[in-house]
Design an enzyme around this catalytic site. Structure first.
Site, short mmCIF file in Angstrom:
data_model
loop_
_atom_site.label_atom_id
_atom_site.label_comp_id
_atom_site.label_asym_id
_atom_site.label_seq_id
_atom_site.Cartn_x
_atom_site.Cartn_y
_atom_site.Cartn_z
CG HIS A 1 4.06 -6.06 3.70
ND1 HIS A 1 3.64 -5.52 4.90
CD2 HIS A 1 3.05 -5.82 2.82
CE1 HIS A 1 2.45 -4.97 4.75
NE2 HIS A 1 2.06 -5.15 3.50
CG HIS B 1 -2.11 -0.91 1.05
ND1 HIS B 1 -3.06 -0.78 0.05
CD2 HIS B 1 -2.48 -2.01 1.76
CE1 HIS B 1 -3.96 -1.73 0.15
NE2 HIS B 1 -3.64 -2.50 1.19
#
Length: 261
Positions: A151, A68
């Site tokens: 991540h 993001h």
């Protein structure tokens, strides 16, 4: 040496929670470095220059991110300008920012922080395992202590990365799924590992988002504009203790603080 790693900060509730508790965590654990994942810190999606400045002003030393980080156009210039803000290293060449860096503690001890993104149920990126090999080659001789924010979506990919880097880095700490796992441990080679450090945001939510909006999306399968939840904020992360001489982890401890309204 003790390093605090804070799991994904989600919106203003997460930032406020960090502001309320970071100073006391630094004092209680005698922390040498604070690293936090900030990819959801601005209204749940991405970062802005003001949010980055706010987090550094609280006492965070290094910010990592994930998929993001690209959600807000404001983040692109700051990725180029601010070396303490990282994005996953295994995105295609030529994009703004860097995926790793070496940072000095107050005692002038170098600590390398590496940001990688998984590929299972995620973007079709370069191989994070080979990216880790390349980065460790560049880091040779510069920092014994290496912390990796991986991540990724699945525990299997995170576990595989932990095993792959065991004995080569100080810690492999998972982010992205926003749910703190109970599998923190020291791997045989001396690397601290956890599948997910957790989320810093509203616990009364669906991974930081207002519950009713998430339920509506699952029920209707239609696009729903997500909004950050505010109730029952919590702070999740881990404290990793590392031997400065060897770079091996000596311990990993989960942190979870919940503020009741």
């Amino acid at each position: 040496m003790k390093i605090l790693f804070v799991g994904d900060i989600v919106g203003r509730p997460g930032r406020q929670m960090l502001e309320r508790h970071l100073a006391s965590l630094i004092d209680r654990h005698l922390l040498d470095l604070v690293v936090a994942n900030a990819e959801n810190a601005a209204a749940g999606f991405g970062v802005t220059p003001d949010v980055v400045d706010e987090l550094f002003g609280m006492g965070v030393d290094v910010l990592t991110s994930g998929n993001h980080i690209w959600d807000k156009k404001d983040s692109l210039p700051i990725l180029e300008q601010e070396r303490r803000l990282l994005r996953p290293a295994n995105y295609p060449p030529g994009l703004p920012g860097k995926g790793w860096g070496v940072f000095l503690t107050s005692a002038d001890v170098p600590v390398a922080v590496v940001n990688l993104e998984g590929r299972v149920f995620m973007n079709n990126l370069d191989c994070p395992f080979r990216a880790a090999d390349a980065i460790l080659g560049e880091l040779a001789g510069t920092a014994r202590i290496v912390l990796v924010d991986f991540h990724a979506e699945t525990t299997s990919e995170k576990g595989a990365m932990g095993s792959y880097l065991d004995g080569r880095v100080s810690a492999v700490l998972g982010t992205h799924t926003h749910v703190q796992t109970a599998d923190e441990r020291l791997l045989p080679g001396g690397t601290a590992f956890i599948s997910d450090a957790g989320m810093t945001g509203s616990r009364d939510s669906v991974i930081g988002i207002r519950k009713e909006l998430s339920v509506e999306r699952f029920l209707t399968q239609l696009p729903v504009r997500f909004e950050v939840a505010k109730k029952e904020p919590m702070l999740c992360g881990v404290v990793v203790t590392v031997d400065e001489a060897t770079g091996c982890a000596l311990g990993i401890e989960r942190v979870q603080i919940v503020d009741k309204e």
